[in-house]
Design a protein around this motif. Structure first.
Motif, PDB file in Angstrom:
ATOM      1  N   ALA A 239      -3.794   0.359 -10.335  1.00  0.00           N
ATOM      2  CA  ALA A 239      -2.941   1.524 -10.051  1.00  0.00           C
ATOM      3  C   ALA A 239      -3.464   2.757 -10.779  1.00  0.00           C
ATOM      4  O   ALA A 239      -3.366   3.874 -10.265  1.00  0.00           O
TER       5      ALA A 239
ATOM      6  N   SER B  62      12.074  -6.395  -7.138  1.00  0.00           N
ATOM      7  CA  SER B  62      11.067  -6.755  -6.132  1.00  0.00           C
ATOM      8  C   SER B  62       9.703  -6.847  -6.804  1.00  0.00           C
ATOM      9  O   SER B  62       9.502  -6.350  -7.913  1.00  0.00           O
TER      10      SER B  62
ATOM     11  N   CYS C 216       6.990  -5.623  -7.686  1.00  0.00           N
ATOM     12  CA  CYS C 216       6.210  -4.399  -7.860  1.00  0.00           C
ATOM     13  C   CYS C 216       6.520  -3.790  -9.218  1.00  0.00           C
ATOM     14  O   CYS C 216       7.416  -4.252  -9.927  1.00  0.00           O
TER      15      CYS C 216
ATOM     16  N   ASP D   1       7.052   0.128 -11.148  1.00  0.00           N
ATOM     17  CA  ASP D   1       7.178   1.559 -10.914  1.00  0.00           C
ATOM     18  C   ASP D   1       6.121   2.243 -11.771  1.00  0.00           C
ATOM     19  O   ASP D   1       5.990   1.941 -12.963  1.00  0.00           O
TER      20      ASP D   1
ATOM     21  N   GLY E 287       5.759   6.614  -5.752  1.00  0.00           N
ATOM     22  CA  GLY E 287       6.200   5.548  -4.844  1.00  0.00           C
ATOM     23  C   GLY E 287       5.036   4.701  -4.360  1.00  0.00           C
ATOM     24  O   GLY E 287       4.013   4.551  -5.044  1.00  0.00           O
ATOM     25  N   GLN E 288       5.181   4.191  -3.162  1.00  0.00           N
ATOM     26  CA  GLN E 288       4.196   3.251  -2.625  1.00  0.00           C
ATOM     27  C   GLN E 288       2.962   3.949  -2.028  1.00  0.00           C
ATOM     28  O   GLN E 288       2.080   3.306  -1.515  1.00  0.00           O
ATOM     29  N   LYS E 289       2.912   5.295  -2.128  1.00  0.00           N
ATOM     30  CA  LYS E 289       1.826   6.006  -1.429  1.00  0.00           C
ATOM     31  C   LYS E 289       0.423   5.701  -1.977  1.00  0.00           C
ATOM     32  O   LYS E 289      -0.555   5.978  -1.303  1.00  0.00           O
TER      33      LYS E 289
ATOM     34  N   ARG F 201      -0.558   2.675  -2.550  1.00  0.00           N
ATOM     35  CA  ARG F 201      -0.817   1.253  -2.284  1.00  0.00           C
ATOM     36  C   ARG F 201      -1.615   0.966  -1.018  1.00  0.00           C
ATOM     37  O   ARG F 201      -1.898  -0.182  -0.735  1.00  0.00           O
ATOM     38  N   ASN F 202      -1.943   1.981  -0.234  1.00  0.00           N
ATOM     39  CA  ASN F 202      -2.640   1.656   1.018  1.00  0.00           C
ATOM     40  C   ASN F 202      -4.154   1.520   0.815  1.00  0.00           C
ATOM     41  O   ASN F 202      -4.697   1.845  -0.247  1.00  0.00           O
TER      42      ASN F 202
ATOM     43  N   SER G  88       5.551  -5.568   8.310  1.00  0.00           N
ATOM     44  CA  SER G  88       6.217  -4.270   8.108  1.00  0.00           C
ATOM     45  C   SER G  88       6.153  -3.418   9.378  1.00  0.00           C
ATOM     46  O   SER G  88       6.317  -2.202   9.346  1.00  0.00           O
TER      47      SER G  88
END
Ligand code: DC
Length: 248
Positions: free
Chosen positions: A51, A96, A98, A100, A109-111, A113-114, A186
């Protein structure tokens, strides 16, 4: 009082020792899930080093320092300045699977993670100066509590004296299959061949760079998760950690 005891200076601060578990390996092998479960069960902190590189990669993209054209030269001094400006912290999300990520006081956020941002992360991760700038932050996390560290070079470079080291891998095909299933779940379309090629390109860059390449530490437990589910992986890791003296 013995001579040895009387020689102890009571003003010396007591040193605390906290256990460290490293899980290295390529993306999609199940490191994140295993690391999250270990951190939760053991009440340790979780370091998701990928991350860190993802955040630097995304910031570098937003600043125009990198693009998806990997043949473009990158301004290393500008990249380093950007890396040094970041204050990053992690908070385990107990609900969940994950964590933060808090960057300069704001939850991201999850942006990050792609797969596109994964590619940017892999591009910035080749620079030794960037890796060096992120080193103290990573090592500092082991000074406050037990730590589960997830990445590529946790057991080889960042925490070479860790109590337990695992290298979790899986074939590129099985990792691509999992990614397709995840995207389909998803509600997103996924092209298996395109995903497989992206995975292979990232593996190639991460394993063959000069700076801290992704590889198992010589004293790591190697697990191939190609035919294992998440619980089977976790049980193998847990049994190994117990053997290394870590109490659950
Ligand atoms: O684990 P991940 O997919 O989130 O990692 C993203 C990229 O960051 C990975 O392709 C290489 C880089 N990385 C690294 O070089 N060293 C680490 N310890 C973790 C990640």
């Amino acid at each position: 009082m013995t001579d040895a005891m009387s020689a102890i200076d009571s003003s010396t601060p007591t040193k605390h020792y906290y256990p460290i578990i490293c899980i290295d390996g390529p993306s999609g092998a199940g490191k994140g899930t295993a690391a999250w479960r270990l951190a939760k069960d053991l009440e340790y902190q979780l370091l998701d080093s990928g991350a860190l590189y993802r955040i630097v990669g995304l910031k570098a993209f937003e600043a125009g320092l990198i693009s998806s054209d990997t043949t473009q030269p990158i301004d290393e001094a500008a990249l380093l300045a950007l890396t040094q400006d970041l204050h990053i912290a992690f908070e385990l999300n107990h609900e969940s699977v994950c964590i933060d990520i808090v960057v300069n006081g704001k939850i991201v956020g999850q942006k990050v993670r792609n797969e596109t941002v994964g590619g940017y992360a892999s591009q910035v991760a080749v620079f030794p100066s960037v890796r060096e700038a992120l080193l103290a932050l990573q090592q500092d996390m082991a000074t406050r509590s037990g730590l589960v560290a997830d990445g590529r070079d946790m057991g080889t470079v960042v925490f070479p004296n860790a109590d337990a080291k695992i290298f979790l891998s899986a074939s590129a095909e099985s990792r691509a299959k999992r990614r397709v299933a995840q995207l389909n779940t998803s509600g997103q379309q996924a092209d298996f061949d395109a995903i497989l090629n992206t995975i292979k390109a990232r593996d190639e860059r991460d394993e063959n760079r000069d700076a801290s390449p992704s590889k198992p530490a010589t004293d790591a437990l190697y697990i191939d998760s190609s035919t294992l589910d998440a619980d089977e992986v976790y049980q193998q890791i847990k049994a190994y950690c117990q053997g290394q003296g870590i109490c659950f």
